[in-house]
Design an enzyme around this catalytic site. Structure first.
Site, mmCIF file in Angstrom:
data_model
loop_
_atom_site.group_PDB
_atom_site.id
_atom_site.type_symbol
_atom_site.label_atom_id
_atom_site.label_comp_id
_atom_site.label_asym_id
_atom_site.label_seq_id
_atom_site.Cartn_x
_atom_site.Cartn_y
_atom_site.Cartn_z
ATOM 1 N N SER A 249 -0.037 2.962 8.935
ATOM 2 C CA SER A 249 0.237 2.707 7.524
ATOM 3 C C SER A 249 1.614 3.278 7.194
ATOM 4 O O SER A 249 2.259 3.885 8.052
ATOM 5 C CB SER A 249 -0.823 3.375 6.653
ATOM 6 N N LYS A 250 1.994 3.095 5.943
ATOM 7 C CA LYS A 250 3.313 3.565 5.510
ATOM 8 C C LYS A 250 3.504 5.054 5.793
ATOM 9 O O LYS A 250 4.614 5.515 5.982
ATOM 10 C CB LYS A 250 3.487 3.318 4.014
#
Ligand code: GLU
Length: 523
Positions: free
Chosen positions: A254-255
Site C-alpha cells: 500500500s501507499k
C-alpha cells in the site's frame, strides 16, 4: 498456445492512479491475449460514481501506454461491443435485470436499508452469518410487481440456488463456496443503480470475454458472479486470480510502503521495460532456470497462466532498481539523455523561469539549453554518471561534483579523513597545486586532458606516490570524494563546463584547487 477466440479484458476503476497491482493485472492480460493471438479489451469500471473521476481514466490510459501496453477495444479506440465505460451502459444492466425478474430468477425486495441493518446486527449478536434472511424471496411476484408499480421502493435480488457454487480457476484450481455465504445478492438497488458484481458479469458476457484475469481480492466475488452467469444462461468464462502483492514487511502493498503507483516509478526514472520485466516476475516464473531479465519478446514467448503461482508475491524495490540499472546500461545513449535532462532543471535552472515545469523539448534539450554546446556538454555529463545510477532521478546527485562542491565539507568529511592522513597526501596535494597554479601564471586558460595527465605523472615522479595514493587525494581536492566516475572524462567536462559560463558557475580545476587549499588551511 494460439487461440484467436481468446478475449481478455483489463477493467480498472478510475478512482486513482494506476498502481503496481493493477499494472501487473494489465500486463498479465496483455501477455496472455497477445501470446494467444486473441483480443484484449479495456473497460472502464466507473459504477462508483462518487469515487470515479474522468481525469483518472485519462491517467490510467496514459500509464498503460507508457508501459507499452495496447488494446484492441476500449473507450478510446471503440470496438464492436461499445460502449466500454460502465456509466454508459446502465440501460443494458436494467434490461437484463428485468429479464431475470420476468424469468423468476430474481425477485423484488422491499426491505429498507434500516431493516436490513437491524437484521444484520441481530444475526451478528446471535453468532449467525450476517446474510440476508430471504424474507422477500417468498413474496408472490404479481403482488410484488403491483407494489412496485404503486411506487414502493424495490431492489432486485438474485435467487441463489441452494447448492454449493463451484468454478475453475487457472491459478487456484477448483474453488467451491457454500451458497449460504453468497445469500441472495442485490443486483439493482432501489435507486436503480446496479451493483458492481452484477455489472461485471453483464459486461463480461456481452463483451464475449473468455478469460477473466484479475487480482485475487475478487476471488470472493466470483461465486456471486458465477451464480449470475448461470441465472442469465450465459457460459461461465475461465478465471485466473492473481496473488496479492505484499510489501517487504509482508503486509499488503500500500501507499505506506512508499512508491506504488506507476507514475511514482516513472518520476523516479525507472524505465518502462524495467518495470514490465519486474511486474512479470510478480507471481510468474518461466519453467526451469532462475532467469530474471526478460525482454518483452521473451515474455511473450514464455508467458503462461499455468505458471502463475497462487502464493503472495513480495514487492522487492531493490530488485526493480537492479533491473532498471541493467536497462539503463542497455539503452541507447540518446534515449538516456532525453529522459534525463529534466532532472537537471533542479541544478541548472532556466534563466528567468527558474520555477518553470521541466519539459524536454524535441532534440532532447530544454529551451534554456538552446545552445547546442551546453546541450552536448550536459549530455556528456549525464552519460558519464549514468552507469552508476539505478534510477535516473539520482543523476543530478551523482553529477553534483561537476556543478561545484563544498571544499570545507570535503575536508571535514570523515570518509576523506583517512586518505588525507596518508603519508604521501600532503606532498601530492601541494605539488599538484603548485603545478596547476604555475600553468595559470604561464597564461594557460584551460587545463587540457593531456596536460592534466602530464601533471599527474610529474607529481608521481616527484612524490613517489602511485595508484590510489596519487589519485584519491587529487580526486578529493577536485570533486570532494575519493571515488567517482572516470577522471579522464570528468576533468575535461569540468573544464568545459567552467568555460560555458553557466549559472550556477561550474568551478574550473584551478578554482577547485585554490578553494580546497583555502579550506584545508582554515580547518
Ligand atoms: N474494477 C475492478 C478493480 O479495479 C476489476 C474487477 C474485475 O477485473 O473483474 O479492481
Amino acid at each position: 498456445m494460439t487461440d484467436s477466440r481468446v478475449r481478455a479484458r483489463f477493467a480498472p476503476s478510475p478512482t486513482g492512479h494506476l498502481h503496481v497491482g493493477n499494472a501487473r493485472t494489465a500486463l498479465f492480460n496483455w501477455l496472455f491475449a497477445r501470446r494467444a493471438g486473441g483480443r484484449l479489451l479495456l473497460r472502464i469500471e466507473d459504477t462508483d460514481l462518487e469515487r470515479s473521476e474522468a481525469r483518472f481514466e485519462d491517467l490510467l490510459i496514459a500509464d498503460l501506454k507508457w508501459l507499452g501496453l495496447d488494446w484492441d477495444e476500449g473507450p478510446d479506440v471503440g470496438g464492436p461491443f461499445a460502449p466500454y465505460r460502465q456509466s454508459d451502459r446502465v440501460p443494458l444492466y436494467r434490461e437484463q435485470a428485468e429479464r431475470l425478474l420476468a424469468e423468476g430468477k430474481a425477485y423484488l425486495c422491499f426491505c429498507s436499508p434500516a431493516e436490513l441493518e437491524r437484521e444484520r446486527e441481530r444475526a451478528l449478536a446471535e453468532h449467525r452469518p450476517p446474510i440476508y434472511s430471504g424474507r422477500c424471496r417468498k413474496l408472490d411476484p404479481a403482488e410484488s410487481e403491483r407494489r412496485r408499480q404503486g411506487g414502493e421502493p424495490a431492489a432486485i435480488r438474485l435467487r441463489i440456488p441452494e447448492r454449493p457454487i463451484r468454478f475453475h480457476d487457472i491459478v487456484h484450481g477448483w474453488v467451491e463456496f457454500s451458497n449460504e455465504v453468497v445469500s441472495d445478492p442485490i443486483i439493482l438497488r432501489s435507486s436503480g443503480i446496479p451493483v458492481y458484481n452484477y455489472v461485471v458479469v453483464v459486461d463480461d458476457a456481452l463483451m464475449k470475454i473468455t478469460h477473466v484475469i484479475r487480482g485475487d481480492d475478487h476471488l470472493s466475488n466470483t461465486p456471486k458472479q458465477v451464480a449470475l452467469y448461470e441465472a442469465l444462461g450465459w457460459p461461465v468464462p475461465e478465471f485466473a486470480h492473481l496473488s496479492t502483492i505484499l510489501g517487504a514487511d509482508r503486509e499488503r502493498l500500500s501507499k505506506r510502503h512508499g512508491a506504488t503507483s506507476i507514475a511514482n516509478f516513472r518520476d523516479m526514472g525507472v524505465l518502462p521495460e524495467a518495470l514490465t520485466n519486474y511486474l512479470a516476475l510478480l507471481g510468474w516464473a518461466p519453467s526451469g532456470g532462475d532467469r530474471e531479465i526478460f525482454s518483452r519478446e521473451e515474455l511473450l514467448k514464455e508467458f503462461s497462466l499455468e505458471r502463475v503461482t497462487p502464493s503472495p508475491a513480495v514487492f522487492d524495490m531493490e530488485k526493480l532498481f537492479w533491473l532498471n540499472r541493467h536497462y539503463i546500461k542497455a539503452s541507447p545513449p540518446e534515449r538516456i539523455v532525453e529522459l534525463s535532462l529534466s532532472y537537471f532543471e533542479r541544478i541548472l535552472p532556466r534563466p528567468g523561469t527558474a520555477t518553470a515545469v521541466p519539459t524536454v523539448v524535441e532534440g532532447a534539450c530544454f529551451d534554456w539549453a538552446q545552445s547546442p554546446e551546453i546541450c552536448s556538454w550536459l549530455a556528456r555529463v549525464i552519460l558519464l554518471v549514468a552507469p552508476s545510477v539505478d534510477r535516473l532521478e539520482q543523476l543530478p546527485d551523482r553529477a553534483a561534483f561537476i556543478f561545484g562542491f563544498n571544499p570545507a565539507a570535503s575536508v571535514a568529511n570523515p570518509e576523506n579523513a583517512e586518505v588525507l592522513r596518508w603519508q604521501h597526501t600532503e606532498a601530492v596535494l601541494s605539488r599538484f597545486t603548485a603545478k596547476i597554479l604555475e600553468d595559470e601564471s604561464a597564461g594557460e586558460r584551460r587545463l587540457a586532458p593531456e596536460r592534466f595527465k602530464t601533471i599527474l605523472n610529474e607529481v608521481k615522479a616527484e612524490t613517489g606516490a602511485k595508484g590510489k595514493e596519487l589519485f584519491q587525494p587529487v580526486r578529493i581536492m577536485l570533486t570532494g570524494a575519493h571515488s567517482g566516475p572516470e577522471f579522464d572524462k570528468a576533468i575535461p567536462l569540468i573544464e568545459e563546463g567552467s568555460r560555458l559560463q553557466l549559472s550556477p558557475h561550474v568551478p574550473s580545476v584551478r578554482e577547485r584547487v585554490m578553494e580546497f587549499q583555502k579550506a584545508k588551511t582554515a580547518a
